[in-house]
Design an enzyme around this catalytic site. Structure first.
Site, PDB file in Angstrom:
ATOM      1  N   ARG A  34       4.182   1.865 -12.111  1.00 34.55           N
ATOM      2  CA  ARG A  34       5.601   1.666 -12.361  1.00 34.55           C
ATOM      3  C   ARG A  34       5.756   0.527 -13.373  1.00 34.55           C
ATOM      4  O   ARG A  34       5.527  -0.639 -13.058  1.00 34.55           O
ATOM      5  CB  ARG A  34       6.329   1.324 -11.060  1.00 34.55           C
ATOM      6  CG  ARG A  34       6.128   2.361  -9.960  1.00 34.55           C
ATOM      7  CD  ARG A  34       6.682   3.733 -10.339  1.00 34.55           C
ATOM      8  NE  ARG A  34       6.466   4.719  -9.271  1.00 34.55           N
ATOM      9  CZ  ARG A  34       6.807   5.984  -9.358  1.00 34.55           C
ATOM     10  NH1 ARG A  34       7.401   6.431 -10.456  1.00 34.55           N
ATOM     11  NH2 ARG A  34       6.565   6.822  -8.372  1.00 34.55           N
ATOM     12  N   ASP A 264      -2.265  -9.424 -38.443  1.00 36.93           N
ATOM     13  CA  ASP A 264      -1.308  -9.023 -39.470  1.00 36.93           C
ATOM     14  C   ASP A 264      -0.383 -10.180 -39.840  1.00 36.93           C
ATOM     15  O   ASP A 264       0.004 -10.334 -41.006  1.00 36.93           O
ATOM     16  CB  ASP A 264      -0.489  -7.827 -38.988  1.00 36.93           C
ATOM     17  CG  ASP A 264      -1.342  -6.590 -38.763  1.00 36.93           C
ATOM     18  OD1 ASP A 264      -2.246  -6.351 -39.585  1.00 36.93           O
ATOM     19  OD2 ASP A 264      -1.115  -5.883 -37.777  1.00 36.93           O
TER      20      ASP A 264
END
Length: 320
Positions: A34, A264
């Site tokens: 969940r 990045d």
């Protein structure tokens, strides 16, 4: 970051993704997990570089191959973030990726789905389009994986294509594409960046010390892999060799919330500094500070300007 941008930055993302970040109380096999409501972000190396530059107060033009409903969602997210993209039609649906944080251990599990397949004619048409949008004497960032169907020499061929533009090319990739570049090129890119694990795979030996990594970076420069090579050593910072010097920059001591996009962000901070005509030593510091700032944010948020400015004060260069 201060200073006016004097050179164009074009980022290239040929295999983008819709990044979804979520968490679960515990990640265990053979159970329904969940998860919390996912946070969507446009992903893929070049897009992350462009987003990092934008969040640091700069400008980059993202060239991105998009397709299908997922591609439409990525484009909407990019436009909402204020990025002026150059959209190229991909031959299939844009992929998705999922990052799940196990709240019991703070470990992160990252699942990367495959993107569309490209044939030779589609790749050639993309390369011609890329040449047409590259500005003379600018910077071109090739970051992330190439598209499915591309040969390992794709980025090397793009370097050949763009040689007529006098653009400086920075590359951060992995696997066979990285191995091909590392073997040496007739027209080596301006810069090649890799992490410690990738460097050790190429070297076929452990690179235990900073000097080991820096010496291997210099070896790659001498091989013609690139004119400058950077090896990221995680918490130990990064090293750089360009044939004339070997430098090391430390990683700031920050609380790590997510490492997604840190590499990045490094490339974004570094490229933006170079586009503002700052010297390599300063650009190296800016890259390291942007990477540390990215580690301070949740999920796929990348680097924030306020965090960057704070950690830049902790970021120093030394000669090896």
């Amino acid at each position: 970051m201060k200073g006016d941008v004097v050179r164009d930055i074009l980022t290239v993302t040929l295999n983008p993704a819709l990044d979804l970040a979520t968490s679960a109380p515990q990640v265990r096999p053979n159970e329904k997990l969940r998860c919390t409501q996912p946070d969507p972000d446009p992903g893929g190396g070049g897009l992350n570089v462009a987003r990092a530059i934008h969040q640091l107060g700069g400008t980059a033009r993202p060239f991105v191959a998009l397709g299908g409903n997922t591609g439409d969602t990525v484009q909407q997210l990019l436009e909402k973030a204020g990025l002026d993209i150059i959209a190229y039609d991909a031959p299939g649906d844009t992929r998705q990726s999922l990052a799940v944080t196990d709240l019991s251990t703070s470990e992160q599990f990252r699942f990367m789905l495959a993107g569309p397949d490209w044939n030779a004619a589609q790749l050639q048409a993309m390369r011609m389009s890329l040449v047409s949008v590259t500005q003379p004497n600018g910077f071109v960032v090739l970051s992330g994986s190439g598209p499915n169907g591309a040969a390992p020499d794709l980025y090397a061929e793009i370097c050949q294509d763009l040689s007529q533009t006098d653009a400086e090319i920075l590359i951060d990739t992995s696997g066979p594409a990285l191995a091909h570049l590392a073997a040496g090129q007739d027209r080596p890119p301006f810069m090649l960046r890799m992490d410690q694990r990738e460097a050790e795979t190429l070297a076929r030996r452990p690179l235990v010390t900073r000097k080991d990594s820096a010496d291997f970076a210099k070896y790659l420069v001498d091989q013609g892999a690139a004119r400058t090579v950077i090896v990221a050593r995680g918490r130990d910072g990064s090293v750089l060799a360009d044939g004339q010097q070997q430098l090391r920059v430390n990683a700031a001591n920050v609380e790590v919330r997510s490492r997604v996009g840190a590499g990045d962000s490094f490339l974004g901070g570094l490229t933006m500094a170079l586009a503002r005509d700052l010297p390599m030593e300063d650009a190296f510091r800016y890259g390291a500070a942007a990477a540390s700032a990215a580690c301070m944010t949740e999920g796929t948020q990348l680097c924030l300007l306020s965090d960057f400015e704070n950690v830049l004060l902790q970021t120093q260069i030394e000669t090896l």
